[in-house]
Design an enzyme around this catalytic site. Structure first.
Site, PDB file in Angstrom:
ATOM      1  N   SER A   1       0.850  -1.194   0.000  1.00 38.53           N
ATOM      2  CA  SER A   1       0.000   0.000   0.000  1.00 38.53           C
ATOM      3  C   SER A   1       0.888   1.248   0.000  1.00 38.53           C
ATOM      4  CB  SER A   1      -0.955  -0.038   1.196  1.00 38.53           C
ATOM      5  OG  SER A   1      -1.965   0.951   1.070  1.00 38.53           O
TER       6      SER A   1
ATOM      7  N   GLU B   1      -9.163  -5.302  -4.004  1.00 37.85           N
ATOM      8  CA  GLU B   1      -8.531  -4.085  -3.509  1.00 37.85           C
ATOM      9  C   GLU B   1      -9.545  -2.977  -3.237  1.00 37.85           C
ATOM     10  OE1 GLU B   1      -5.561  -3.829  -2.605  1.00 37.85           O
ATOM     11  OE2 GLU B   1      -4.193  -4.997  -3.849  1.00 37.85           O
TER      12      GLU B   1
ATOM     13  N   HIS C   1      -7.610  -5.625   0.426  1.00 43.08           N
ATOM     14  CA  HIS C   1      -6.396  -4.831   0.486  1.00 43.08           C
ATOM     15  C   HIS C   1      -5.639  -5.145   1.778  1.00 43.08           C
ATOM     16  CE1 HIS C   1      -3.915  -1.331  -0.441  1.00 43.08           C
ATOM     17  NE2 HIS C   1      -4.066  -0.891   0.796  1.00 43.08           N
TER      18      HIS C   1
END
Length: 502
Positions: free
Chosen positions: A195, A308, A400
């Site tokens: 990320s 995601e 995610h």
């Protein structure tokens, strides 16, 4: 030293004593720069002071200022004590070692606003057992780490706004100078992150200040949000100072504002989850660097997860509303989108897949093509495994960040996974971690395959290949050719438009 009860390491700043954790050695809370407090707030990190005698390195340091409650909920765990004095790192190494080992340096995620290097999913023992030296670190977050204001410009003869990136660079300098004391090979450093950590890896691949500090890169679930232009960052910095009662602020006035005052701030004043482009750390936006294929040359792994868009919904993005927005776009019509997503019904599901691919999946294609243009190998992946007990919860695939405890082989240390994972989940995690360590050990400009359950082939000479890790949430590994190629090519064009490269 062979498995001492209290391992010693001789660094350039002094002697450290760590702890033994079963068959691994651990040093926690090592200062890699001076505390960025008082007159050092919003300055490049300065060298830490040497110490006399032996410094005990058995306790993790404070984390950078942040919202600890939100971090606990969505970013991997409780960051613990918060402080501006946060520039510390941690090292794990196998107790038994001979030749210098590959080094892996982890940059945590959290949107540049939360997270810490000592959260449970990032425990380095399982990777160290595989024969690497693992380093995790803290860096300045939020407006303490990424901030521009006219009063701070040119203080040190250069323009600096990305203090958090400079912290990461300072940590890499420390690793290069000291990691031999822990059994690591300073000539083989892999930088990896997820990320905002993955976006940090990209930024350092684009930063002239990070050249030569690492040799391989793993970019997990980075995103296509453009960097913040310096001009806009300066405007925001001025607005923040005014909001905090400091119009026409001097540098001294700004540094006198308590650190906790920067949390929370109303929405227009919050930090964007991307670095600032236009300073001496990141002169050119990272996405532009990769579009132009001028990144530092090195082997790369890049990939993302099958759901995601989960993180976008978590922050209030209306996925169905994004489809409605596309209906009003003039560059391409919704009809093209529907052709690329046959059989997907309803704006919510279509929005979930389109937002996922536009914001995350398409970046893998951009980086792969940039790597091919400079003759460097690129291994792509798509993570779609869900622990068996959670198939009904994660109905759309891997969220995610869900891949992180698999990469570290730390499912049993990660909440809530530790309460429901089974032997098959653990076996899958072990295989993922093996791939990451094999990359750190084996990858080079001449390497074409990473070994594991299947031969993970690099993308070379126009070949578009990808390793599917998990097949419709179930265990399995399979190579795929031209994965989502038509969709991702379209979104690459959209991305180029947004970074103003057309």
């Amino acid at each position: 030293m062979e498995n001492p009860s209290a391992p010693l390491a001789e660094t350039r700043h002094g002697t450290l004593i760590g702890v033994t954790d079963e068959d691994c050695l651990v040093w926690r809370g090592i200062p890699y720069a001076a505390p960025p407090v008082g007159p050092l707030r919003w300055r490049a990190p300065q060298p830490s002071k040497p110490w006399e005698g032996v410094r005990v390195a058995d306790t993790f340091s404070a984390s950078s200022w942040q919202n600890g409650e939100i971090c606990t909920q969505i970013a991997g765990g409780d960051p613990g004590k918060l402080s501006e004095d946060c520039l510390y790192l941690n090292v794990w190494a196998p107790a038994a070692r001979s030749a210098p080992l590959p080094v892996m340096v982890w940059l945590h995620g959290g949107g540049f606003t939360m997270g810490a290097g000592d959260l449970p999913p990032y425990d380095g023992k399982a990777l160290a057992r595989r024969g690497v030296v693992l380093v995790t670190l803290n860096y300045r977050l939020g407006h303490l780490g990424f901030f521009a204001h006219p009063a701070l410009q040119e203080e040190e003869g250069e323009t600096v706004c990305n203090f958090g990136l400079l912290d990461q660079i300072a940590a890499l300098h420390w690793v290069k100078e000291n990691i031999h004391a822990f059994g690591g090979d300073a000539r083989n450093i892999t930088l990896f992150g997820e990320s905002a950590g993955g976006r940090s890896v990209m930024s350092l691949m684009a930063s002239p200040k990070a050249k030569g500090l690492f040799h391989k890169a793993i970019i997990q679930s980075s995103y296509t949000l453009p960097d913040t232009p310096l001009e806009r960052a300066l405007e925001k910095g001025t607005a923040i100072a005014e909001h905090l009662g400091a119009p026409n602020a001097t540098a001294e006035t700004l540094r006198a504002i308590p650190a906790e005052a920067f949390w929370p701030l109303p929405s227009p004043l919050k930090i964007a989850p991307a670095p600032i482009a236009g300073d001496d750390v990141l002169p050119v936006p990272a996405l532009e660097v990769f579009f132009n294929a001028i990144q530092h040359p090195m082997p790369v792994i890049v990939g993302s997860n099958s759901d995601e868009a989960s993180v976008m919904a978590e922050f209030g993005v209306d996925l169905a509303g994004q489809i409605d927005k596309l209906r009003r776009e003039q560059r391409f019509g919704l009809g093209i989108i529907k052709l690329l997503y046959p059989g997907v019904k309803g704006d919510t599901e279509l929005g979930r897949q389109v937002c996922r691919d536009m914001a995350f999946t398409s970046l893998g294609l951009v980086i792969m093509q940039a790597q091919q243009r400079i003759g460097q190998p690129c291994w792509r992946y798509w993570f779609d495994y869900v622990a068996e007990a959670e198939h009904d919860t994660y109905i759309n695939g891997a969220w995610h960040g869900n891949e992180v405890p698999y990469v570290f082989d730390n499912l049993m240390l990660t909440e809530p996974a530790c309460h429901y994972v089974n032997d098959r989940d653990l076996a899958f995690a072990a295989k993922v971690a093996d791939y990451w360590v094999n990359f750190a050990r084996e990858a080079s400009v001449t390497c074409d395959v990473l070994h594991g359950p299947v031969r993970w082939q690099a993308c070379r000479k126009g070949r578009d290949r990808l390793l599917r890790m998990g097949l419709n949430k179930h265990a399995g590994f399979r190579m795929a050719n031209r994965f989502m190629r038509a969709r991702l090519t379209l979104f690459k064009r959209v991305m180029r438009h947004h970074v103003k490269l057309d």
